[in-house]
Design a protein around this motif. Structure first.
Motif, PDB file in Angstrom:
ATOM      1  N   THR A 264       0.856  -1.183   0.000  1.00  0.00           N
ATOM      2  CA  THR A 264       0.000   0.000   0.000  1.00  0.00           C
ATOM      3  C   THR A 264       0.890   1.230   0.000  1.00  0.00           C
ATOM      4  N   SER A 265       0.291   2.414  -0.100  1.00  0.00           N
ATOM      5  CA  SER A 265       1.076   3.650  -0.063  1.00  0.00           C
ATOM      6  C   SER A 265       1.220   4.136   1.376  1.00  0.00           C
ATOM      7  N   THR A 266       2.124   5.078   1.580  1.00  0.00           N
ATOM      8  CA  THR A 266       2.495   5.543   2.918  1.00  0.00           C
ATOM      9  C   THR A 266       1.282   5.948   3.744  1.00  0.00           C
TER      10      THR A 266
ATOM     11  N   LYS B  15      -2.688  -2.042   8.262  1.00  0.00           N
ATOM     12  CA  LYS B  15      -2.210  -2.876   9.377  1.00  0.00           C
ATOM     13  C   LYS B  15      -3.378  -3.300  10.263  1.00  0.00           C
ATOM     14  N   ALA B  16      -4.301  -2.373  10.470  1.00  0.00           N
ATOM     15  CA  ALA B  16      -5.444  -2.654  11.348  1.00  0.00           C
ATOM     16  C   ALA B  16      -6.354  -3.738  10.777  1.00  0.00           C
ATOM     17  N   LEU B  17      -6.254  -4.009   9.470  1.00  0.00           N
ATOM     18  CA  LEU B  17      -7.047  -5.091   8.874  1.00  0.00           C
ATOM     19  C   LEU B  17      -6.500  -6.459   9.255  1.00  0.00           C
ATOM     20  N   GLY B  18      -5.260  -6.493   9.756  1.00  0.00           N
ATOM     21  CA  GLY B  18      -4.706  -7.763  10.231  1.00  0.00           C
ATOM     22  C   GLY B  18      -3.515  -8.287   9.460  1.00  0.00           C
ATOM     23  N   ALA B  19      -3.053  -7.554   8.452  1.00  0.00           N
ATOM     24  CA  ALA B  19      -1.898  -8.034   7.678  1.00  0.00           C
ATOM     25  C   ALA B  19      -0.682  -8.205   8.583  1.00  0.00           C
ATOM     26  N   ASP B  20       0.088  -9.268   8.349  1.00  0.00           N
ATOM     27  CA  ASP B  20       1.278  -9.521   9.157  1.00  0.00           C
ATOM     28  C   ASP B  20       2.431  -8.588   8.785  1.00  0.00           C
ATOM     29  N   ARG B  21       2.523  -8.214   7.520  1.00  0.00           N
ATOM     30  CA  ARG B  21       3.594  -7.310   7.067  1.00  0.00           C
ATOM     31  C   ARG B  21       3.035  -6.388   5.992  1.00  0.00           C
ATOM     32  N   VAL B  22       2.956  -5.106   6.311  1.00  0.00           N
ATOM     33  CA  VAL B  22       2.498  -4.106   5.350  1.00  0.00           C
ATOM     34  C   VAL B  22       3.713  -3.459   4.705  1.00  0.00           C
ATOM     35  N   ILE B  23       3.776  -3.503   3.391  1.00  0.00           N
ATOM     36  CA  ILE B  23       4.910  -2.980   2.639  1.00  0.00           C
ATOM     37  C   ILE B  23       4.524  -1.649   2.010  1.00  0.00           C
TER      38      ILE B  23
END
Length: 327
Positions: free
Chosen positions: A176-178, A185-193
């Protein structure tokens, strides 16, 4: 009744107009739905702009929209699974397109009862994105502990796919973008890039699955980061032989570049051309009611401001779904 219609191909402000039309008639297997809310999808405005007129020819003027939630106002003689007054939601079939209107008819086999713990507006945003994500991830055979990259985690499909993959026990990477990092992150992804700060290919590799929601080079680059025998499941890349048949494309073969990548990595390539599916809508209903899936709504517009709603959606800046409310 009033309906938001595509009256000609072109810029959104010129191609869309609110018109007075006849209420649709109900066939034996149909229900007539009093629309409470309709969510907007990129396919809608791309059709209005004329980008899909070769694939999906329209007999203009035609009412826009595929996603809906509302109340059953009338039912056909052969309908046994719904009663007048039931609260429903659906992604209507192409031949029944036209949900941004006061009423719409839908084949009752494509409809499910609305999740009881959310609003009509929230419910209307789930069908197309939810069905697309489920069908793409189920084709990939997603299971517990699978390592998956989901591109564009802040988009409608991506935000649903993150939640669905986590509910299945997968380890989720997403891009995703900055400005969207925290809420993705709040959706539950383990690593947001953050793709503006990091190269996703250096962070996520040796993956079981890549969910390609972007197409173009992202489809081909996915094969760099899956493990041997991994799966690339796409909604934006070239059709597979299977989806080409569904789309009515005959004598189709995978593009040579894609075919070579599949062979070199002993990989599996899947492409999804989403189909309405009441059983999967019922699965979404259960997951929403149990708290595993939360609808993500960005903005809600009035019916009178429907053209503005589509103009906003077309900017690509929406965080979640854009909804037109008729309540």
């Amino acid at each position: 009744m009033k309906a938001l219609q595509i009256v000609k191909y072109g810029e959104i402000k010129e191609s869309l107009s609110i018109n007075e039309i006849e209420k649709p008639s109900v066939q034996a297997n149909d229900i007539l739905v009093e629309v409470k809310a309709a969510s907007l999808n990129p396919i809608d405005y791309k059709m209005a702009q004329g980008h899909l007129k070769e694939m999906v020819p329209l007999d203009l003027p035609v009412t826009i929209g595929f996603d809906v939630s509302g109340v059953v106002a009338e039912k056909g003689n052969d309908v046994t699974n719904f009663e007048v007054g039931d609260e429903i939601y659906a992604r209507v079939p192409h031949e029944q397109m036209g949900t941004v209107a006061e009423f719409v008819t839908i084949n009752s086999d494509k409809v499910a009862k609305k999740p009881e713990n959310i609003s009509f507006e929230e419910a209307s945003g789930l069908p197309l994105t939810g069905l697309t994500a489920i069908q793409a991830l189920e084709k990939a055979g997603i299971k517990e502990d699978d390592r998956i990259l989901i591109h564009a985690g802040s988009g409608g499909v991506g935000s649903f796919a993150i939640q669905y993959a986590k509910a299945k026990g997968a380890i989720v990477y997403t891009t995703t973008s900055t400005k969207n990092v925290d809420w993705v992150k709040a959706l539950g992804a383990d690593r947001v890039i953050d793709y503006k700060e990091e190269d996703y290919k250096e962070v996520a590799n040796n993956l079981d699955i890549v969910f390609d929601t972007l197409g173009d080079d992202y489809t081909f680059d996915a094969f760099e980061i899956i493990e041997e025998g991994g799966v690339v499941t796409s909604i934006a890349g070239p059709p597979s032989e299977e989806s080409a048949k569904i789309m009515g494309i005959n004598d189709y073969e995978l593009p040579e570049q894609l075919s070579k990548l599949v062979k070199d990595k002993s990989a599996v390539y899947k492409h999804t051309w989403m189909q309405p599916n009441a059983a999967q809508l019922n699965e979404i209903k259960t997951m929403v009611e149990e708290g595993e899936i939360k609808p993500i709504v960005d903005l809600i517009y009035s019916f009178e401001d429907g053209v503005d709603a589509y103009e906003y959606l077309s900017t690509g800046r929406a965080q979640g779904k854009v909804i037109i409310s008729l309540s």
